[in-house]
Design a protein around this motif. Structure first.
Motif, PDB file in Angstrom:
ATOM      1  N   GLY A 154       0.207  -0.979  -2.949  1.00  0.00           N
ATOM      2  CA  GLY A 154       1.110  -0.329  -3.889  1.00  0.00           C
ATOM      3  C   GLY A 154       2.411  -1.093  -4.002  1.00  0.00           C
ATOM      4  O   GLY A 154       2.553  -2.198  -3.475  1.00  0.00           O
ATOM      5  N   ARG A 155       3.362  -0.471  -4.676  1.00  0.00           N
ATOM      6  CA  ARG A 155       4.682  -1.071  -4.851  1.00  0.00           C
ATOM      7  C   ARG A 155       5.729   0.019  -4.861  1.00  0.00           C
ATOM      8  O   ARG A 155       5.418   1.182  -5.063  1.00  0.00           O
ATOM      9  N   THR A 156       6.945  -0.410  -4.646  1.00  0.00           N
ATOM     10  CA  THR A 156       8.055   0.525  -4.680  1.00  0.00           C
ATOM     11  C   THR A 156       8.749   0.456  -6.034  1.00  0.00           C
ATOM     12  O   THR A 156       8.549  -0.488  -6.806  1.00  0.00           O
ATOM     13  N   SER A 157       9.593   1.430  -6.284  1.00  0.00           N
ATOM     14  CA  SER A 157      10.495   1.374  -7.433  1.00  0.00           C
ATOM     15  C   SER A 157      11.665   0.478  -7.059  1.00  0.00           C
ATOM     16  O   SER A 157      11.725  -0.063  -5.948  1.00  0.00           O
ATOM     17  N   GLY A 158      12.611   0.374  -7.958  1.00  0.00           N
ATOM     18  CA  GLY A 158      13.873  -0.279  -7.597  1.00  0.00           C
ATOM     19  C   GLY A 158      14.624   0.580  -6.600  1.00  0.00           C
ATOM     20  O   GLY A 158      14.213   1.702  -6.285  1.00  0.00           O
TER      21      GLY A 158
ATOM     22  N   TYR B  42      -7.418  14.207   4.321  1.00  0.00           N
ATOM     23  CA  TYR B  42      -6.381  13.228   4.013  1.00  0.00           C
ATOM     24  C   TYR B  42      -6.372  12.188   5.118  1.00  0.00           C
ATOM     25  O   TYR B  42      -7.077  12.327   6.118  1.00  0.00           O
ATOM     26  N   HIS B  43      -5.589  11.136   4.945  1.00  0.00           N
ATOM     27  CA  HIS B  43      -5.438  10.087   5.961  1.00  0.00           C
ATOM     28  C   HIS B  43      -3.958   9.849   6.210  1.00  0.00           C
ATOM     29  O   HIS B  43      -3.147   9.882   5.282  1.00  0.00           O
ATOM     30  N   ARG B  44      -3.593   9.560   7.432  1.00  0.00           N
ATOM     31  CA  ARG B  44      -2.239   9.120   7.757  1.00  0.00           C
ATOM     32  C   ARG B  44      -2.140   7.620   7.486  1.00  0.00           C
ATOM     33  O   ARG B  44      -3.132   6.903   7.574  1.00  0.00           O
ATOM     34  N   PHE B  45      -0.942   7.157   7.177  1.00  0.00           N
ATOM     35  CA  PHE B  45      -0.742   5.718   6.983  1.00  0.00           C
ATOM     36  C   PHE B  45       0.674   5.356   7.415  1.00  0.00           C
ATOM     37  O   PHE B  45       1.575   6.190   7.434  1.00  0.00           O
ATOM     38  N   TYR B  46       0.843   4.109   7.793  1.00  0.00           N
ATOM     39  CA  TYR B  46       2.125   3.588   8.258  1.00  0.00           C
ATOM     40  C   TYR B  46       2.086   2.085   8.026  1.00  0.00           C
ATOM     41  O   TYR B  46       1.175   1.415   8.509  1.00  0.00           O
ATOM     42  N   VAL B  47       3.044   1.568   7.250  1.00  0.00           N
ATOM     43  CA  VAL B  47       3.020   0.141   6.941  1.00  0.00           C
ATOM     44  C   VAL B  47       4.438  -0.356   6.665  1.00  0.00           C
ATOM     45  O   VAL B  47       5.313   0.422   6.287  1.00  0.00           O
ATOM     46  N   LYS B  48       4.640  -1.633   6.868  1.00  0.00           N
ATOM     47  CA  LYS B  48       5.907  -2.304   6.558  1.00  0.00           C
ATOM     48  C   LYS B  48       5.742  -3.006   5.224  1.00  0.00           C
ATOM     49  O   LYS B  48       4.720  -3.651   4.987  1.00  0.00           O
TER      50      LYS B  48
ATOM     51  N   LEU C 218       6.384  -4.914  -2.425  1.00  0.00           N
ATOM     52  CA  LEU C 218       4.947  -4.662  -2.425  1.00  0.00           C
ATOM     53  C   LEU C 218       4.527  -4.282  -1.009  1.00  0.00           C
ATOM     54  O   LEU C 218       5.197  -4.661  -0.032  1.00  0.00           O
ATOM     55  N   PHE C 219       3.438  -3.555  -0.884  1.00  0.00           N
ATOM     56  CA  PHE C 219       2.918  -3.220   0.441  1.00  0.00           C
ATOM     57  C   PHE C 219       1.402  -3.105   0.374  1.00  0.00           C
ATOM     58  O   PHE C 219       0.816  -2.885  -0.687  1.00  0.00           O
ATOM     59  N   GLU C 220       0.786  -3.279   1.509  1.00  0.00           N
ATOM     60  CA  GLU C 220      -0.661  -3.090   1.640  1.00  0.00           C
ATOM     61  C   GLU C 220      -0.956  -2.781   3.091  1.00  0.00           C
ATOM     62  O   GLU C 220      -0.190  -3.126   3.994  1.00  0.00           O
TER      63      GLU C 220
END
Length: 124
Positions: A116-120, A59-65, A80-82
């Motif tokens: 990806g994207r978030t829900s409401g 697996y990979h760790r990830f961290y994003v704003k 949205l995030f990338e």
């Protein structure tokens, strides 16, 4: 007397995304953002972090704003995030019980771009 405006209601978001293919495989990302006070119009953001799904023996760790809120017709919003995952071995070390085992010799590593994207909002 100093009167302060009330803060917007705190909320979080469910998120999901997928990585680009590298070394013949992809990973999925899903979870919940860190909660925050914000509205659909105030340019707030959330942090999204965790570990990807376990594919190809790692697996990979990830961290994003996330990006700022994108308003929807019902008055809520999504984000949205990338980003780029942390590196991991292309050929993972064998493990008996899971987790991460570091190799004593230098090995080839790889990482994935993802979006990806978030829900409401959850919690209004």
């Amino acid at each position: 007397m100093n009167v302060r405006e009330p803060l917007p209601v705190p909320h979080a978001h469910f998120y999901q995304g997928v990585t680009e293919e590298q070394e013949g495989h992809t990973h999925a990302l899903l979870g919940f953002s860190k909660p925050l006070n914000g509205t659909s119009f105030d340019r707030h953001y959330h942090y999204v972090e965790g570990v990807t799904t376990f594919d190809n023996n790692h697996y990979h760790r990830f961290y994003v704003k996330t990006g700022p809120p994108i308003p929807m017709l019902d008055g809520t919003h999504y984000h949205l995030f990338e980003g780029k995952s942390y590196r991991n071995y292309t050929e993972a070390e064998p493990t008996q019980f899971g987790g991460v085992v570091y190799s004593p010799q230098q090995k080839k590593v790889h990482q994935h771009l993802f979006s990806g994207r978030t829900s409401g909002p959850i919690g209004y």
